[in-house]
Design an enzyme around this catalytic site. Sequence first.
Site, mmCIF file in Angstrom:
data_model
loop_
_atom_site.group_PDB
_atom_site.id
_atom_site.type_symbol
_atom_site.label_atom_id
_atom_site.label_comp_id
_atom_site.label_asym_id
_atom_site.label_seq_id
_atom_site.Cartn_x
_atom_site.Cartn_y
_atom_site.Cartn_z
ATOM 1 N N LYS A 1 0.817 -1.211 0.000
ATOM 2 C CA LYS A 1 0.000 0.000 0.000
ATOM 3 C C LYS A 1 0.861 1.277 0.000
ATOM 4 O O LYS A 1 2.066 1.221 -0.061
ATOM 5 C CB LYS A 1 -0.946 -0.031 1.215
HETATM 6 C C1 LIG Z 1 -9.657 -2.697 -0.889
HETATM 7 C C2 LIG Z 1 -9.049 -3.440 0.264
HETATM 8 N N1 LIG Z 1 -9.756 -3.569 1.391
HETATM 9 C C3 LIG Z 1 -9.260 -4.221 2.464
HETATM 10 C C4 LIG Z 1 -8.002 -4.788 2.442
HETATM 11 C C5 LIG Z 1 -7.509 -5.532 3.632
HETATM 12 O O1 LIG Z 1 -6.385 -4.947 4.205
HETATM 13 P P1 LIG Z 1 -5.331 -5.784 5.040
HETATM 14 O O2 LIG Z 1 -4.610 -6.685 4.090
HETATM 15 O O3 LIG Z 1 -4.424 -4.733 5.624
HETATM 16 O O4 LIG Z 1 -6.077 -6.545 6.086
HETATM 17 C C6 LIG Z 1 -7.213 -4.657 1.303
HETATM 18 C C7 LIG Z 1 -5.848 -5.205 1.266
HETATM 19 O O5 LIG Z 1 -5.465 -6.026 0.504
HETATM 20 C C8 LIG Z 1 -7.752 -3.985 0.168
HETATM 21 O O6 LIG Z 1 -7.045 -3.853 -0.957
#
Ligand SMILES: Cc1ncc(COP(=O)(O)O)c(C=O)c1O
Length: 400
Positions: free
Chosen positions: A203
Amino acid sequence: MTTRTSARLAIDGGEPVRTTMLPYARQSISDEDVAAVAAALRSDWLTTGPRVPAFEEALAGFAGVRHAVAFSSGTAALHGAAVAAGLGPGDEAVTTPMTFAATANCVLYAGAEPRFADIDPGTLLIEPELVAQAITPRTKALLPVDYAGQPADYDALRAIADSAPGGPLAIIADASHSLGAMFDGRAVGTLADLTVLSLHPAKILTTGEGGAVLTDRDDLAERLRRFRNHGIATELAARRDWTYDMVELGYNYRLTDIGAALGSSQLERVPAFLARRRELAAHYLDRLAGHELLDVPVVDPRADPAWHFAFVQLRLDRLRVDRGTIFQALRAEGIGVNVHYIPVHRHSYYRERFPGVSMPVAEAAYDRLLTIPLFPAMTAADADDVVAALDKVTTAYRAA
Ligand SMILES: Cc1ncc(COP(=O)(O)O)c(C=O)c1O
């Protein structure tokens, strides 16, 4: 326009565009980041220490909001946001199918149900008109996703949320891709009631694993802080003796001080990360706009995306193979393409639990989608390799 090459494809034994694989995403870690993490490791606090509130304060300041509440992942932050928004059994939230499953999963974690609204075919962002149609008397929140880093149309969504029969509905922005993006001169974080970030290594900013919720509302921030700490009302630093009171069912969703140290250090470079991401995206758009065999992302003139990733949509009507073949051929050329996303409603779990959901725009987009590499340390030459490989492969598979 792009160059045309008739070289033999690497997948057929030809020379690849690159001999080393260019990944689609990669974190940028500096010596300062390493030193900040080492200092956290040598300190008294690996978790529940001072680096977490320091990071939260810096992140809130960057986004221009009153509160940032750090979580152990973006998924945990989504769960917290869904609960803070008041979602519970019997409620619904309207969300997009063009996202990672965690977006919709958080609605289920809260005991509520997601309803999907289809997307715009160019931006791949949730289509406000279809959001309005998906609202029922049970709808309690809207959950748009800033796909690829471009903010959803929060003006239209706010108008829909405010005029909904049971409204005003809460807006939870899944801004996992869009820290630093702007919409009509306003920053991500200020566009929704609750704005969720993922701080995963791919990210805009990373804490290793991590997430955060941004909000201007004191009551929501307090609820989020409690929720990520077992539902305990007083945080460790504020306790005067051994007593504490668990007032609701919460979780251990805390970010560590190690992650927070990395986050604070990274935050200083976010403006530079964003500038580089925007340069690379502009380079792609410039080189690929008007391509005969693929479409580039449409950008709303009101939006300044953060470009978490770049994507193209293949013109399958002009190609004689499907996306899978192009994907493998690009990988063979040394381009680490990916696909974001398999529409959520098409996963087995969702098909079984919510049968019959049809999202024709998302499904058609999925069939022709490819994520192409974009990360701050990429050079213009790397981006040119991506363009050359896209040209080489699509031209080789052009329909007669
Ligand atoms: C659009 C979106 N929402 C939620 C997430 C979940 O985040 P995390 O991987 O930090 O739990 C991601 C990550 O891949 C994402 O791209």
